[in-house]
Design an enzyme around this catalytic site. Structure first.
Site, mmCIF file in Angstrom:
data_model
loop_
_atom_site.group_PDB
_atom_site.id
_atom_site.type_symbol
_atom_site.label_atom_id
_atom_site.label_comp_id
_atom_site.label_asym_id
_atom_site.label_seq_id
_atom_site.Cartn_x
_atom_site.Cartn_y
_atom_site.Cartn_z
ATOM 1 N N CYS A 56 0.784 -1.567 -0.211
ATOM 2 C CA CYS A 56 -0.002 0.299 -0.026
ATOM 3 C C CYS A 56 0.360 1.532 -0.429
ATOM 4 O O CYS A 56 0.226 2.518 -0.491
ATOM 5 C CB CYS A 56 -0.996 -0.020 1.159
ATOM 6 N N ARG A 58 3.991 1.507 -1.139
ATOM 7 C CA ARG A 58 5.781 1.515 -2.068
ATOM 8 C C ARG A 58 5.349 0.585 -3.080
ATOM 9 O O ARG A 58 5.099 -0.494 -2.644
ATOM 10 C CB ARG A 58 6.719 1.330 -0.884
ATOM 11 N N SER A 114 8.635 3.281 7.662
ATOM 12 C CA SER A 114 6.825 2.839 6.696
ATOM 13 C C SER A 114 5.925 3.687 7.733
ATOM 14 O O SER A 114 7.018 4.298 8.489
ATOM 15 C CB SER A 114 6.605 1.330 7.874
ATOM 16 N N GLN A 125 5.682 -9.077 3.606
ATOM 17 C CA GLN A 125 5.318 -8.556 2.286
ATOM 18 C C GLN A 125 6.803 -8.810 1.895
ATOM 19 O O GLN A 125 6.424 -8.726 0.568
ATOM 20 C CB GLN A 125 5.235 -7.343 1.859
ATOM 21 N N ALA A 195 -10.965 -9.676 3.947
ATOM 22 C CA ALA A 195 -10.575 -10.890 4.473
ATOM 23 C C ALA A 195 -8.728 -10.882 4.779
ATOM 24 O O ALA A 195 -8.798 -12.049 4.996
ATOM 25 C CB ALA A 195 -11.624 -11.979 4.421
#
Length: 463
Positions: A56, A58, A114, A125, A195
């Site tokens: 979301c 980068r 972050s 991630q 979800a």
């Protein structure tokens, strides 16, 4: 081999641009194949190693390549792939070579880069990005080593500092914003769309306030039901969203959809059905799940990941001491990695030296065998073997010294002296001065002969 990281993130680009450059997970493998294919027409000695990290906050392309023009080529490829004009994208792109790329990877994995300082989700991630690159055959020695050390550094930072203590998460920030709109969340109906991990975190934070109703809508019904039941809620089909949106006071969405799933018209109808009672909406997805125009409606309070960033940063000040500790650890580990990288750069030279030396050894050994086969004295053969091999091995260094310019000769002498210093010092400690002088006098003519007669020292004919 040069390391390079290019990308955009929440520091350099707004969400409106980040969503256009994002890579859905299923697109990363084919994208890496296209990236490597784009290099086939360039003058690089080999295809680059590559990995893509897309979240979301980068989108980053990690490379290891021998192409000196890799930075411009990578930016060009990224703009072409996403259909964005290069002059529009370039001002928001950072390009980090060598140690800067290493430092950036370490900081990202440690949660220092972050929006939520110290958050841990980014490590997972990054591991997914590495696994995907490996499966695509795009990861090699250099990037593999970089990422393995990256994960080790992140673990060290989190285990030895308080970087994650009292972290203000995006989920917590969403609850704080909701409390500004609604006095009591326990009287509100909350809908979660998606979800994944982020929705689970948000559901946990909202569930702690015991909302009147908690519902999860997801494309996969079973997964949606699993998340809903974990927090005392229930699931509904995603297809029911347009007809039931007006029932909910709070809507939090975070899916992997490449297009908005909540349009302006649907929200307008929901607001009308609610008789203009406010709706609080949080869009945590990149690309966005909710059309930006929704935020212009009078009775809708729409927030994106960038909007939540301000609240998150309010809790960062208390962790600055931990940040300083983490930065110190990272700087040490960056220096260690660059030492490894420098050592790797001489591997081809060392390999070539070994190959050349072995070729000389084999030639001299073959010549010695021929001499023995024709009945020559073994002692003479051994002497000839050792003398010829010595001359050939010192020919290159001696020639370099004789042909070096005056400004380079001193440094060459210092370097070459170090080649034999250890063995020479241990031997000389056992020799008398008289023996040493005699040996040096004998060695001088031999060295001079090796330098002046390269053809003799490199020949392989029998004597």
């Amino acid at each position: 081999m040069q390391l390079l990281t290019i990308g955009i993130n929440h520091h350099t680009a707004p969400v409106a641009l980040r969503e256009r450059v994002a890579f859905p997970l299923e697109q990363i493998k084919p994208a890496l194949a296209l990236f490597k294919e784009a290099w086939s027409g360039r003058r690089a000695l080999s295809a680059p190693e590559a990995a893509i990290l897309s979240t979301c906050n980068r989108t980053e392309l990690y490379c290891a390549t021998d192409d000196r023009a890799a930075r411009d080529a990578a930016v060009h490829w990224l703009s072409q792939y996403h259909g964005i004009r290069e002059e529009e994208l370039a001002p928001h792109v950072y390009a980090l070579p060598q140690s800067e790329a290493v430092r950036h990877a370490f900081r990202v994995a440690s949660g220092l880069d972050s929006m939520v300082l110290g958050e841990t989700q980014i490590v997972g991630q990054m591991k997914t990005a590495v696994r995907t690159a490996t499966e695509a055959g795009a990861l090699g020695t250099y990037l593999n080593q970089l990422f393995q050390r990256t994960f080790a550094v992140a673990k060290e930072v989190r285990s030895t500092t308080e970087i994650g203590a009292q972290s203000v998460s995006m989920a917590a920030a969403a609850v704080r914003l909701a409390q500004r709109i609604f006095e009591n969340i326990s009287t509100q109906r909350v809908l979660f769309i998606g979800a994944g991990e982020m929705i689970e975190l948000c559901a946990a934070h909202f569930a702690a306030h015991a909302p009147r109703e908690l519902v999860v809508a997801n494309r996969t019904a079973e997964r949606g039901r699993e998340v809903a039941e974990r927090f005392g809620g229930h699931a509904m089909p995603l297809s029911d969203l347009p007809a039931r949106m007006h029932e909910f006071d709070i809507i939090v969405s975070c899916t992997a959809s490449t297009l908005p799933i909540i349009g302006l018209g649907a929200v307008e109808r929901a607001v009308k059905a609610r008789r203009h009672r406010p709706i609080f909406m949080v869009d945590l997805a990149v690309p966005r799940d909710i059309e930006p125009e929704v935020g212009q409606l009078e009775d809708v309070f729409l927030y994106t990941v960038d909007d939540l960033g301000t609240i998150v940063r309010e809790g960062n000040a208390s962790r600055q001491a931990a940040v300083a500790q983490a930065e110190t650890i990272i700087e040490t580990r960056v220096a260690n990695f660059m030492q490894w990288l420098d050592a790797r750069s001489i591997v081809p030279v060392i390999r070539h030296m070994h190959t050349q030396a072995d070729t000389l050894r084999r030639a001299e050994l073959e010549r010695a065998r021929k001499m023995l086969a024709r009945g020559d004295d073994p002692a003479v053969v051994l002497e000839a073997l050792s003398q010829s091999l010595t001359n050939k091995l010192i020919h290159g260094p001696t020639h370099a010294l004789n042909s070096a310019s005056s400004e380079n000769r001193d440094s060459l002498i210092e370097v070459m002296s170090g080649f034999y210093r250890h063995g020479q010092s241990s031997r000389e400690s056992r020799e008398s001065p008289e023996t040493r002088d005699a040996r040096d006098e004998q060695a001088a003519p031999a060295a001079s002969s090796a330098a002046d007669s390269p053809s003799e020292s490199s020949g392989s004919s029998d004597r």
